[in-house]
Design an enzyme around this catalytic site. Structure first.
Site: not given
Length: 593
Positions: A539-540
């Site tokens: 999620w980055h």
């Protein structure tokens, strides 16, 4: 009857297209420095103000629910590199962006990452010596305010979490006993060599230290700053090569009854595109800025040909390997499963958090880690197939780790098909993946899903790195006192009778000096296949999709964050907190502060 959620004037001095981490920092700093400047921030997602799910660390996983309104889920095209799967990448879609919804793992880049911006891409003023003071300005490092590279009075608070689980605690204590050349350290984010190959506590707070609640956004006394939710920017308006404003509409996923007509707002001085790795390239392309063939396919007139827009998408590929934990271990599994008896205790958990900021609601289950880098004698374990990537990217930059390795207190995934047990996981994510993808618009419709290829494991060097991470994590986990065996279906399918297959039958910890598992070439292939089957996102997303480098090298912005080919248009780059602070300095300088 449709209703207008916000009354927006026709013109402002600065207009931000996107209201995530960097935008909130930049806008709040500029609003304080220039009280006569009228600033508008348009965020497509909802507000997060005073909402517990954005304040309590323990609620981070709620943002990954399929019906989440605070995340946007981007589905990648199927790829043979991930066993034919469509990788789904969530991205923050709310005021504050990722800072309002992430896992709260305090992690900083390596000093050489900043130095690369200056030395390799000619971006003067972006080296570590320039950027570290901005990181210091942003934080209050409550663990030790005297640390030389940390801040002592910034808006973002950094401290140990309100609840440290026994799994993370043992990982950090046992690690140096087994990995004898990798000691315990007091931190892994010092921007120096002491942060590499050191087991350390992960810092987070009993409260989420997000940007909008801690910078002057929600608590702003400035009347010149307006931050609005539910405003989806369609495109930047460009007239005679100058950005003059933006088109927007009220986001129907936030305001269901809002009218869907396109509206415009003018910017007297600047438009700043700040919609992150996923959103910014789409806004630029809908504005006529990007690759000619992409724009033609979507029916968008070309204004400036920028081949780098949407290219070189990069994500920290993440492999989570689950194991069974002792029944008495403290984990987040009951929270992850949403068990009724757990949530019936919510009042008690909430009360504990409200009282002193402790308990599960003050934690995230990931408490210890190591930024691991192979030592010279270990390079042979990765083999010749990794050597080229090592020589090109790591060999002369000793502060860059190969990956982040941690122990997770629980299995952060859909457990509906699993027995309701206690789990622990080895989590390995790549610091500098070699694989690349892309994200481009497929239509002029701002609601239409993009053409997205995450590119995971398309470069074999990443598979090799995760293979080594699986082996390293497994040796540590099987020695921990709370280890009760592997969750076999989620592990590689080793040949029956092989050493790693036999070890999958272990149901209790092995001794610290037990022999390491021996893997054959066939076993390595099984690990590689497992990685392709289970690898996911952290999620980055890394913002290479609007790269800051020379135009002829695929750059989209220059060292002053100016978008090539258009005047009065800027785009915020990656490493959001530092970039937000840097952008504020750049713009303030241009405005005459």
């Amino acid at each position: 009857m449709s209703s207008v959620p916000h009354l927006i004037d026709d013109e402002y001095d600065l207009v931000f297209a996107g209201g995530g981490t960097a935008a909130c920092i930049t806008a709040s700093r500029l609003a304080a420095a220039f009280p006569d400047l009228r600033i508008l921030v348009l965020e497509c997602g909802p507000t997060t103000k005073d909402k517990l799910e954005h304040i309590q660390p323990g609620q981070y996983l709620t943002h990954l629910a399929p019906d989440s309104k605070t995340m946007q889920f981007f589905e990648s095209v199927p790829s043979r590199h991930v066993a034919g799967r469509r990788v789904v990448v969530p991205s923050g879609r709310c005021i504050g962006g990722g800072s309002s919804v992430n896992f709260m793992l305090y992690n900083r880049p390596s000093a050489s990452d900043f130095d690369d911006w200056e030395a390799e891409f000619g971006n003067a003023g972006w080296s570590a010596r320039n950027m570290i003071p901005l990181l210091q300005k942003a934080e209050t490092y409550e663990i030790d305010r005297t640390k030389p590279t940390h801040g002592s009075d910034g808006p973002l608070k950094v401290s140990f979490g309100g609840e440290i689980l026994d799994i993370g605690m043992e990982f950090v204590k046992l690690g140096p006993k087994f990995e004898k050349d990798r000691p315990f350290g007091d931190e892994g984010n010092g921007l120096n060599l002491g942060s590499i190959n050191t087991f350390f506590w992960i810092s987070s707070d009993g409260r989420r230290s997000d940007v909008p609640h801690n910078y002057a956004v929600y608590n702003s006394t400035s009347v010149n700053l307006l931050v609005l939710d539910g405003c989806l920017v369609n495109r930047v308006i460009v007239s005679d090569g100058i950005a003059t404003g933006v088109e927007y509409l009220f986001e129907k996923r936030v305001y269901e009854n809002a009218p869907q007509d396109i509206r415009t707002v003018k910017a007297r001085k600047l438009v700043i595109v700040s919609a992150g790795a996923m959103g910014s390239p789409q806004i630029l392309e809908r504005s006529g800025l990007g690759r000619k063939e992409v724009l033609e396919k979507a029916g968008i007139p070309l204004i400036a040909e920028l081949d780098g827009v949407g290219e070189n998408y990069q994500d920290h590929a993440f492999l989570v390997t689950p194991y069974l934990a002792d029944a008495n271990a403290t984990t987040f599994d009951s929270v992850f499963r949403g068990e009724p008896e757990t949530w019936s205790r919510a009042t008690c958990l909430m009360a504990q958090w409200e009282k002193d900021g402790t308990g599960l609601m003050a934690a995230n289950g990931v408490d210890g880690a190591i930024k691991m880098r192979p030592r010279a004698e270990e390079l042979a374990e990765l083999g010749s197939e990794f050597q080229e990537h090592w020589d090109k990217f790591f060999a002369n930059k000793p502060d860059k780790p190969l990956f982040w390795l941690s122990a997770l207190g629980g299995l952060p995934a859909d457990q509906s098909g699993l027995p309701p047990l206690k789990y622990m996981c080895s989590g390995c994510f790549l610091g500098y993946p070699a694989s690349r993808g892309y994200i481009h618009i497929a239509s002029s419709d701002p609601y239409a899903p993009p053409d997205f290829n995450a590119g995971f494991l398309s470069n074999h060097a990443d598979v090799v790195a995760l293979r080594w991470g699986y082996k390293k994590g497994r040796e540590l986990i099987r020695r921990m006192s709370m280890f009760r065996g592997a969750l076999v279906p989620a592990h590689p399918r080793f040949t029956a009778g092989s050493d790693p297959a036999e070890a999958l039958g272990e149901s209790k910890p092995v001794s610290l000096d037990a022999p390491k598992i021996v893997y054959s070439a066939e076993d390595d292939k099984a690990i590689d296949d497992n990685a392709r089957q289970f690898v996911g996102t952290t999620w980055h997303s890394v913002t290479r999709t609007c790269a800051m480098k020379p135009l002829d090298e695929g750059g989209v912005v220059d060292s002053k964050l100016n978008v090539y080919g258009v005047g009065r248009l800027k785009n915020t780059y990656s490493t959001a907190v530092a970039i937000g602070e840097k952008a504020a300095l750049i713009i303030a300088g241009e405005l005459g502060a």
